[in-house]
Scaffold this motif. Structure first.
Motif, PDB file in Angstrom:
ATOM      1  N   TRP A   1      12.707  -0.141  -3.903  1.00  0.00           N
ATOM      2  CA  TRP A   1      13.866  -0.884  -3.424  1.00  0.00           C
ATOM      3  C   TRP A   1      13.967  -0.808  -1.906  1.00  0.00           C
ATOM      4  O   TRP A   1      14.395  -1.764  -1.265  1.00  0.00           O
ATOM      5  CB  TRP A   1      15.135  -0.340  -4.077  1.00  0.00           C
ATOM      6  CG  TRP A   1      15.063  -0.434  -5.556  1.00  0.00           C
ATOM      7  CD1 TRP A   1      14.912   0.576  -6.456  1.00  0.00           C
ATOM      8  CD2 TRP A   1      15.085  -1.648  -6.334  1.00  0.00           C
ATOM      9  NE1 TRP A   1      14.830   0.082  -7.737  1.00  0.00           N
ATOM     10  CE2 TRP A   1      14.949  -1.286  -7.691  1.00  0.00           C
ATOM     11  CE3 TRP A   1      15.208  -3.002  -6.010  1.00  0.00           C
ATOM     12  CZ2 TRP A   1      14.934  -2.215  -8.714  1.00  0.00           C
ATOM     13  CZ3 TRP A   1      15.193  -3.934  -7.039  1.00  0.00           C
ATOM     14  CH2 TRP A   1      15.057  -3.537  -8.368  1.00  0.00           C
ATOM     15  N   ARG A   2      13.600   0.317  -1.329  1.00  0.00           N
ATOM     16  CA  ARG A   2      13.641   0.425   0.123  1.00  0.00           C
ATOM     17  C   ARG A   2      12.668  -0.554   0.753  1.00  0.00           C
ATOM     18  O   ARG A   2      12.999  -1.262   1.708  1.00  0.00           O
ATOM     19  CB  ARG A   2      13.297   1.856   0.557  1.00  0.00           C
ATOM     20  CG  ARG A   2      13.265   2.010   2.065  1.00  0.00           C
ATOM     21  CD  ARG A   2      13.156   3.443   2.494  1.00  0.00           C
ATOM     22  NE  ARG A   2      11.919   4.052   2.035  1.00  0.00           N
ATOM     23  CZ  ARG A   2      11.607   5.303   2.264  1.00  0.00           C
ATOM     24  NH1 ARG A   2      12.447   6.081   2.896  1.00  0.00           N
ATOM     25  NH2 ARG A   2      10.463   5.794   1.838  1.00  0.00           N
TER      26      ARG A   2
ATOM     27  N   PHE B   1      11.805   2.079 -15.482  1.00  0.00           N
ATOM     28  CA  PHE B   1      10.450   1.918 -14.929  1.00  0.00           C
ATOM     29  C   PHE B   1      10.497   1.855 -13.414  1.00  0.00           C
ATOM     30  O   PHE B   1       9.630   2.400 -12.725  1.00  0.00           O
ATOM     31  CB  PHE B   1       9.809   0.641 -15.491  1.00  0.00           C
ATOM     32  CG  PHE B   1       8.393   0.421 -15.013  1.00  0.00           C
ATOM     33  CD1 PHE B   1       7.327   1.034 -15.655  1.00  0.00           C
ATOM     34  CD2 PHE B   1       8.127  -0.411 -13.923  1.00  0.00           C
ATOM     35  CE1 PHE B   1       6.016   0.831 -15.221  1.00  0.00           C
ATOM     36  CE2 PHE B   1       6.824  -0.613 -13.483  1.00  0.00           C
ATOM     37  CZ  PHE B   1       5.772   0.005 -14.133  1.00  0.00           C
ATOM     38  N   TRP B   2      11.527   1.186 -12.868  1.00  0.00           N
ATOM     39  CA  TRP B   2      11.606   0.985 -11.431  1.00  0.00           C
ATOM     40  C   TRP B   2      12.590   1.929 -10.735  1.00  0.00           C
ATOM     41  O   TRP B   2      12.540   2.065  -9.513  1.00  0.00           O
ATOM     42  CB  TRP B   2      11.992  -0.458 -11.107  1.00  0.00           C
ATOM     43  CG  TRP B   2      10.945  -1.464 -11.467  1.00  0.00           C
ATOM     44  CD1 TRP B   2      11.000  -2.399 -12.443  1.00  0.00           C
ATOM     45  CD2 TRP B   2       9.668  -1.626 -10.844  1.00  0.00           C
ATOM     46  NE1 TRP B   2       9.849  -3.134 -12.479  1.00  0.00           N
ATOM     47  CE2 TRP B   2       9.011  -2.686 -11.496  1.00  0.00           C
ATOM     48  CE3 TRP B   2       9.005  -0.983  -9.795  1.00  0.00           C
ATOM     49  CZ2 TRP B   2       7.738  -3.111 -11.149  1.00  0.00           C
ATOM     50  CZ3 TRP B   2       7.737  -1.410  -9.438  1.00  0.00           C
ATOM     51  CH2 TRP B   2       7.120  -2.470 -10.109  1.00  0.00           C
TER      52      TRP B   2
ATOM     53  N   SER C   1       0.832  -1.206   0.000  1.00  0.00           N
ATOM     54  CA  SER C   1       0.000   0.000   0.000  1.00  0.00           C
ATOM     55  C   SER C   1       0.865   1.254   0.000  1.00  0.00           C
ATOM     56  O   SER C   1       0.532   2.254  -0.641  1.00  0.00           O
ATOM     57  CB  SER C   1      -0.941  -0.003   1.204  1.00  0.00           C
ATOM     58  OG  SER C   1      -0.230   0.013   2.429  1.00  0.00           O
ATOM     59  N   MET C   2       2.022   1.205   0.674  1.00  0.00           N
ATOM     60  CA  MET C   2       2.937   2.347   0.682  1.00  0.00           C
ATOM     61  C   MET C   2       3.532   2.596  -0.703  1.00  0.00           C
ATOM     62  O   MET C   2       3.750   3.746  -1.106  1.00  0.00           O
ATOM     63  CB  MET C   2       4.074   2.101   1.676  1.00  0.00           C
ATOM     64  CG  MET C   2       3.701   2.309   3.126  1.00  0.00           C
ATOM     65  SD  MET C   2       3.202   4.014   3.448  1.00  0.00           S
ATOM     66  CE  MET C   2       1.446   3.925   3.129  1.00  0.00           C
ATOM     67  N   LEU C   3       3.794   1.521  -1.414  1.00  0.00           N
ATOM     68  CA  LEU C   3       4.301   1.657  -2.780  1.00  0.00           C
ATOM     69  C   LEU C   3       3.280   2.379  -3.648  1.00  0.00           C
ATOM     70  O   LEU C   3       3.627   3.287  -4.420  1.00  0.00           O
ATOM     71  CB  LEU C   3       4.599   0.269  -3.355  1.00  0.00           C
ATOM     72  CG  LEU C   3       5.321   0.214  -4.704  1.00  0.00           C
ATOM     73  CD1 LEU C   3       6.706   0.822  -4.596  1.00  0.00           C
ATOM     74  CD2 LEU C   3       5.404  -1.223  -5.199  1.00  0.00           C
ATOM     75  N   CYS C   4       2.011   2.011  -3.493  1.00  0.00           N
ATOM     76  CA  CYS C   4       0.940   2.674  -4.246  1.00  0.00           C
ATOM     77  C   CYS C   4       0.821   4.142  -3.846  1.00  0.00           C
ATOM     78  O   CYS C   4       0.666   5.028  -4.691  1.00  0.00           O
ATOM     79  CB  CYS C   4      -0.391   1.960  -4.002  1.00  0.00           C
ATOM     80  SG  CYS C   4      -0.430   0.231  -4.531  1.00  0.00           S
TER      81      CYS C   4
END
Length: 588
Positions: A308-309, A586-587, A124-127
């Motif tokens: 990555w974190r 992209f990443w 959810s944090m990535l989003c």
């Protein structure tokens, strides 16, 4: 008057800098004569910044329209470089939540429960961070996401969520000072802990007096130390798991005995608050958008580093800790006492491996992490308060900006609350801080949910006003799906946390007091929102109409057609590159 008409009116009058006006507030003019000394320059820097009058006509504008203009023109210093922003993104939230708070998660949920809880919050944090990154690159305005609540949703939500977010950092500051003192006691208990609180208080206050550049440089160094420590711990931990150390080969021993889960589904739900505490501060990279030299280039890279974190620093370290420390280890925190704060599972894991020097090194890293979070607390709270003052949501005195670009009144207010750290000498400090933290217990989840909602409404507003993604500088790799799924998971997490607070682990009946201690922020959220709506007499509008949302003020580029052309050129160039490079971009 609509936003677009307002923008056109001022542009036609020669005021085309209604969008972001990048102004170096560090420039200070002196009278002709003898050059000022360094001391005189230092004293002069605290004077209010001399803002140039832009001649905007605000007659007939609503409070929300004025808030958007004010947040876009707020004169914070643009001194953060790309390296600062990327390191803040990589290591900004690595602190006591990961190093110490993970012991609560392991003790209550077991290794598998901890991993599931951290993975769900991590996704959810990535989003959230991708959604926030898209809006922050487009509108690097003062206060960043706090201003987005007002701009894209409603000013009542901007006021409510802004205050809760500021309170989270405000309460964090004195608690981190206490954590510093308790961490030092790992080595010596002969010194009064209040002495250590005073020392670290002066250090953190001094850092923030150097302004955003001082914050950026210190965070760059501290984050680098934390990153190296986590990577080093993962390497050492993997070696211990595979037989290097006094315990021999460990493998998945502790997943079988005492087991992978503790307290079943309730245990997993109990992990969520610890995970939220660990990930808290991840949004600081967007909060710093208004103080970044080149947000268009540096912010996309910084937000992408979050992937990555989350993967390496949280998920991998969580797996390693779960393999090295059984959840029934008596040294783990179980929430009964704050005096065991130095019993980090990272330290316990190395102690169990029989390595004598590394526990001291790891505890020193924890001390660095605590100082870093304390430093971020002053930064996060002061910038949020300054932004809210600029929007007219709180008294204007908090929006005072000096010649060095520091929100000095907001900083000094935060420093004043930090003196609560001296409660360490009080016998009731645990009770006091339990209720303090209850005020902001779920605040992080509410903030993240509404960031996703703000992103959804930003995209809806583009479509509603007949505009396309061609003008979006940085598109979230997760797109709208990320905002929808992230918000849904966060809402379910809040529901789970409420359930486990009403019916705590080990109790059969409902506990009203436990609910208040863990979820007081929920009734406060409702009360504050209703109160602000009633005070503003704006119940006729629950949310801003999509066609009325301002999509231009504070935008990073004035010429929309030129911006579209630049974005199209970048996309064509990237499409011509190899698959591996496009995958990397992209990443990363």
């Amino acid at each position: 008057m609509s936003y677009n008409n307002y923008t056109e009116k001022n542009n036609s009058a020669g005021h085309n800098d209604v969008t972001i006006k990048a102004r170096d507030v560090s420039e200070v003019s002196y009278e002709f004569g003898k050059p000022p000394s360094r001391f005189e320059k230092f004293i002069d820097s605290f004077k209010p910044i001399d803002l140039e009058g832009d001649g905007f006509d605000t007659t007939g504008m609503t409070s929300i329209e004025k808030s958007v203009i004010a947040s876009a023109r707020h004169p914070l210093a643009r001194r953060l470089k790309s390296r600062h922003l990327q390191m803040i993104a990589i290591g900004g939230s690595i602190g006591t939540g990961l190093f110490v708070g993970s012991s609560y998660a392991l003790s209550l949920g077991g290794p598998a429960g901890m991993l599931i809880g951290y993975a769900l919050v991590g996704y959810s944090m990535l989003c959230v961070i991708y959604s926030l990154g898209e809006m922050s690159v487009q509108f690097p305005v003062s206060g960043s996401f706090n201003a987005y609540f007002t701009r894209f949703i409603d000013d009542s939500w901007g006021w409510t969520l802004g205050l809760l977010y500021a309170c989270s950092w405000l309460i964090s500051f004195p608690s981190e000072l206490i954590a510093c003192s308790l961490t030092v006691q790992y080595w010596t208990k002969s010194v009064d802990p209040a002495v250590w609180v005073a020392i670290f208080y002066l250090i953190i206050v001094s850092i923030n007096l150097f302004g955003v550049k001082g914050y950026g440089e210190v965070e760059f160094a501290l984050s680098l130390i934390k990153v190296l420590a986590v990577v080093g711990f993962c390497i050492v931990g993997i070696c211990i798991i595979n037989g290097v150390g006094s315990q021999g080969y460990i493998g998945g021993r502790y997943w079988s005995d005492p087991g992978a889960f503790n307290h079943g589904f309730k245990g997993i739900c109990s992990v969520f608050i610890s995970a939220a505490f660990s990930f808290g501060g991840i949004e600081l990279v967007a909060l710093a958008a208004a103080e970044t030299k080149n947000p268009r280039k540096s912010l996309p890279k910084a937000t992408k580093q979050v992937f990555w974190r989350i993967t390496l620093f949280y998920i991998v370290s969580t797996i390693v800790v779960g393999l090295l420390v059984p959840f029934n280890d008596e040294r783990l925190l179980s929430g009964s006492s704050s005096e065991d704060i130095t019993s980090s599972p990272f330290v316990i894991a190395i102690q169990n491996g029989g390595i004598k020097v590394l526990p001291h090194i790891m505890n020193a890293v924890i001390l660095v992490a605590v100082v870093s979070v304390g430093n971020s607390s002053v930064y996060g709270c002061s910038r949020t308060l300054a932004s809210m003052a600029a929007q007219g949501l709180i008294p204007s005195i908090f929006g005072y900006i000096d010649k060095a670009g520091r929100p000095m009144v907001a900083i000094m207010f935060t420093n004043l609350i930090g003196l609560l750290g001296f409660l360490i000498d009080s016998d009731n400090q645990d009770t006091v801080f339990t209720w303090f933290f209850s005020v902001c217990s779920l605040a992080a989840f509410f903030t993240w949910i509404f960031i996703c909602l703000a992103h959804i409404r930003w995209r809806w507003a583009l479509k509603s006003q007949g505009r396309s993604l061609d003008e979006v500088i940085f598109e979230s790799p997760m797109g709208m799906f990320g905002s929808y799924s992230g918000a849904l998971i966060l809402i379910l997490i809040v529901v789970g946390e409420i359930w486990v607070s009403v019916y705590p682990i080990g109790e059969d009946s409902a506990s009203y007091m436990n609910f208040l201690q863990n979820c007081l922020s929920l009734p406060l959220l409702i009360l504050m929102y209703v109160g602000h709506k009633t005070y503003r007499r704006s119940w006729n509008r629950i949310m801003i109409k999509l066609e009325d949302i301002d999509l231009d003020t504070g935008r990073i580029t004035v010429d929309l057609e030129l911006l579209k052309q630049e974005i199209a050129d970048d996309k064509r160039w990237l499409k011509s590159q190899s698959f591996y490079y496009r995958f990397y971009r992209f990443w990363c």
